[in-house]
Design an enzyme around this catalytic site. Structure first.
Site, PDB file in Angstrom:
ATOM      1  N   SER A 270      54.039  40.059  37.599  1.00 17.94           N
ATOM      2  CA  SER A 270      53.766  39.175  36.461  1.00 17.94           C
ATOM      3  C   SER A 270      52.948  39.925  35.424  1.00 17.94           C
ATOM      4  CB  SER A 270      52.990  37.925  36.918  1.00 17.94           C
ATOM      5  OG  SER A 270      51.721  38.290  37.431  1.00 17.94           O
TER       6      SER A 270
ATOM      7  N   TYR B  89      33.948  42.187  37.693  1.00 17.27           N
ATOM      8  CA  TYR B  89      35.098  42.668  36.924  1.00 17.27           C
ATOM      9  C   TYR B  89      34.683  43.787  35.971  1.00 17.27           C
ATOM     10  CZ  TYR B  89      39.245  42.618  33.953  1.00 17.27           C
ATOM     11  OH  TYR B  89      40.363  42.981  33.251  1.00 17.27           O
TER      12      TYR B  89
END
Length: 263
Positions: free
Chosen positions: A11, A151
């Site tokens: 994706s 992150y």
């Protein structure tokens, strides 16, 4: 014809990268956690022009996943290009972090691409072949935001690892670079974002949000022969959002008037 191995190909940016290589007539090995979306992307890639497409469902957090994936792809054909696009970006407030939450992000976003680079480099060196490696970083490597400590850290570490690996592998004809997207609109069930968040970060000096194909074109270019003397670089494809604080107001309204500033 090259053989490109792409992780996170089920994706988002990884999918668009796969289709961009397919349109160039390259053979593909596509990897992601789940088989069903991979098979759908593989079908699109064949229609787009890829002469051969293999899929490898795999959890990149596995202790030996990097070696297994390189082995599976190399058994099809020697790997010319590796694109590490798999990534996760859950939002976790800093005071709620624990080892499990931290390791989950770092294992996928940093550990996996680094160990894939090691595994591919060993194969390429043994075979006496060059290779081009591109990892997907993020603007978050330079600018933290609430809930994104793991992150941001994972992408900053990935950029450092890109430079370190490029330094040591260049003598073998192996180039290692990264592409750092700004905010890109993707349809991802794994990494959803709210409309409020998208509105806050999606405005750029160039006036629009990013698209997966913006990133895919950059990846194909930096992986290819036109960029053959580039290694250890981070190409920021972000509509100019890394140039500065776009949303801040001016701190004065006119220049040059008496009293506006100290001489």
């Amino acid at each position: 014809m090259r053989h490109a191995l792409i992780t996170g190909a089920g994706s988002g940016i990884g999918k668009e990268v796969a289709l961009a290589f397919a349109r160039g007539g390259d053979a593909l090995t596509l990897a992601d956690l789940h088989a069903e979306p991979l098979e759908a992307v593989a079908a699109e890639a064949r229609e787009a022009g890829a002469p051969r497409v293999e899929v490898v469902p795999i959890d990149l957090r596995g202790e030996t996943a990097h070696d297994e994936l390189i082995e599976a792809a190399w058994s099809v054909a020697p790997i010319d290009v590796l694109v590490s696009s798999a990534g996760v970006y859950p939002a976790t407030p800093f005071l709620e972090l624990d080892a499990r939450a931290w390791d989950f992000v770092l294992d996928v976003n940093t550990r996996a691409p680094v160990l894939l680079t090691v595994a591919l480099a060993k194969r390429a060196i043994e075979a006496g072949r060059p290779a081009s490696i591109v990892s997907i970083s993020s603007g978050a490597a330079l600018r933290a935001r609430p809930g994104a400590a793991p992150y941001s850290t994972s992408k900053a570490a990935l950029e450092a690892a890109t430079r370190a690996s490029a330094l040591e592998l260049g003598r073998y004809g192996i180039r290692v670079n990264a592409v750092a997207p700004g905010f890109v609109e993707v349809d991802s069930a794994v990494n959803p974002v709210t409309d409020k968040y998208a509105d806050a970060v999606g405005d750029t000096p160039l006036g629009r949000r990013g698209r997966p194909d913006d990133i895919a074109r950059a990846v194909v270019w930096i992986a290819g022969d036109e960029a053959e003397w580039i290694t250890g670089e981070v190409l920021r494809v972000d509509g100019g959002s890394s140039t500065g604080a776009w949303h801040l107001p001016q701190h004065w309204t006119a220049l040059g008037r008496e009293g506006d500033a100290d001489a």
